[in-house]
Design an enzyme around this catalytic site. Sequence first.
Site, short mmCIF file in Angstrom:
data_model
loop_
_atom_site.label_atom_id
_atom_site.label_comp_id
_atom_site.label_asym_id
_atom_site.label_seq_id
_atom_site.Cartn_x
_atom_site.Cartn_y
_atom_site.Cartn_z
N LYS A 272 52.62 44.92 46.61
CA LYS A 272 53.27 43.62 46.76
C LYS A 272 53.76 43.45 48.19
CE LYS A 272 55.21 43.33 42.06
NZ LYS A 272 54.60 42.07 41.66
N ARG A 346 50.85 44.54 31.36
CA ARG A 346 49.99 44.32 30.19
C ARG A 346 49.27 45.60 29.78
NH1 ARG A 346 47.14 39.62 33.49
NH2 ARG A 346 49.26 39.62 34.29
N1 BES Z 1 56.50 42.51 37.31
C1 BES Z 1 55.57 41.56 37.77
C2 BES Z 1 55.92 40.13 37.35
C3 BES Z 1 57.15 39.54 37.95
C4 BES Z 1 57.07 38.73 39.06
C5 BES Z 1 58.39 39.73 37.35
C6 BES Z 1 58.23 38.14 39.58
C7 BES Z 1 59.52 39.17 37.88
C8 BES Z 1 59.45 38.37 38.98
C9 BES Z 1 54.17 41.87 37.22
O1 BES Z 1 53.89 43.20 37.03
C10 BES Z 1 53.20 41.35 38.21
O2 BES Z 1 53.11 41.91 39.27
N2 BES Z 1 52.48 40.30 37.86
C11 BES Z 1 51.51 39.70 38.69
C12 BES Z 1 50.19 39.85 38.03
C13 BES Z 1 49.05 39.39 38.83
C14 BES Z 1 48.79 40.31 39.98
C15 BES Z 1 47.84 39.33 37.92
C16 BES Z 1 51.88 38.23 38.87
O3 BES Z 1 52.18 37.58 37.86
O4 BES Z 1 51.90 37.78 40.00
MN MN Z 2 53.08 44.12 38.75
#
Ligand code: BES
Ligand code: MN
Length: 495
Positions: A272, A346
């Site tokens: 990230k 997931r």
């Molecule tokens: N933990 C994150 C989702 C999240 C984002 C929670 C912001 C709280 C605040 C999750 O694991 C994630 O990284 N999701 C990604 C998935 C994508 C790369 C398919 C997302 O939703 O951006």
């Molecule tokens: Mn994630």
Amino acid sequence: MIRSISVRTPGGPLREEAVVIPLFAGERALPALPSDRALADAATALFAAGFSGRRGETRIASVLRDKKLIHLLLLGLGRREAAGAEDIADAAGSAAAALNGVRAASAAIHLDPVLDVALPEGDVAHATLKGMLLAGYSFSVGKRTAAPLRRVSLVTSRPARAFSAVVRRARLVSGLIIDVRDWVNAPANRMTPGGFAASSRELCARHGVTCRAWGRREIEKAGMGGVLAVAVGSREEPRFVVMQYNMDKAKLPLVCLVGKGVTFDSGGISIKPWEKMHEMKSDMAGGAATVAAICACASLGLPLRVVALVPCVENMPGGAAFRPGDVLTMCSGKTVEVYTTDAEGRLILADAVAYARAHYRPDTIVDIATLTGGAVIALGTRVAPIMGNAPARIDAMRAAGLAAGEPVWPLPLDERFFDLVKGEIADYKNHAGRGASPITGGALVGVFAESTPWVHVDIAGPSWNDGGGPSYQTRGATGYGVDLLVRFLEGMAGA
Ligand code: BES
Ligand code: MN
Ligand code: ZN
């Protein structure tokens, strides 16, 4: 911090340091007056000086009595027709903040004026107490300063016993919400998977829930390829926390709760950007909410069997980490191709949901997770999207959200979206493009629920208050989801 709550009738001598008179917007007269003459006069004067009743509006007058200040607080509740449980809790939180502002150690709040809304009286009383109990929360690593307000009396002409169960429940649930806030706010170097398991064991022991935490060996034995893959880039060993309540009562309905327990989500190899990465210590908020919810069930003695499962991992990059392109064999035998290591939630939920289905054959599975950034884009930080394969359970979750003041909203999850997570070189893939990402994220979890009734709650938004939350939340972890799950489970228990 509020330590005691009592219920008493109006009239009699004032024993508290403050009296709260709540009123809805546009009221022409005060709905209640304190029995104390000087305070009643102060209330009338404050009201006459102009008080709109806007939600969260507070006005304080103080009178000197035996060298001590006694406070009168007018509290705006907003529009009566629009007032839901969340609004009432929000107003109550503003009252508590104002009382803490004048360092009042005890307060009486007139409840009858608040009860005059289109909500069950118990829900109103619960929301009022929840708002007040949570408003004094603060978090810091090291010593914490306790808010001055310690004692609250609910003043009502209804018999006190009408509210005794509500008071008990509000204290229990609010206490557990505070525990969840502490866990979620805790930095990821302290709240590791092992730390999460230890905290779970401790909380469960206090509430009479059995708790076992598997280590890597047992997770391997169960063949949980998703949990193992996400965990492998971290030096922290994964845990799979298994909690059970009432499992000897085979006739009762059985609900499996599954919570996402990523103690830190760096994104892994699909790392990230740095700006908000520190907030990813909160990626175990769903897991924490499930531990709290099963503990609440046990303390309330709900006639229900509950199993709570939390796959607990840290998602890190590194030489041993799993990579985009890897194909994982999950515990159900299905395979998933990894497109991005950042769609890790997931993967671990899929294993836990499949295990729940195969091992327990439950009547319902509910998973709760900070799953997608898209959920925040779609609904913001106050409302959680829900979806699932069982319309009646989705309706029940909506009703629970309204009663708890933790709003949820359904998204359409149908074959169109299940099709999108079908894989090319494996059965499934863990990413299906940017479009509808909360739904495709849910869909991959739902595939593993198969025909078991299942509801998915994406709390990526409301689990964390970035500043725009209601008055009873501070910045950071909110504890959202605990009250929601408890309400849902009460509904399943027919309570
Ligand atoms: N933990 C994150 C989702 C999240 C984002 C929670 C912001 C709280 C605040 C999750 O694991 C994630 O990284 N999701 C990604 C998935 C994508 C790369 C398919 C997302 O939703 O951006
Ligand atoms: Mn994630
Ligand atoms: Zn995550």
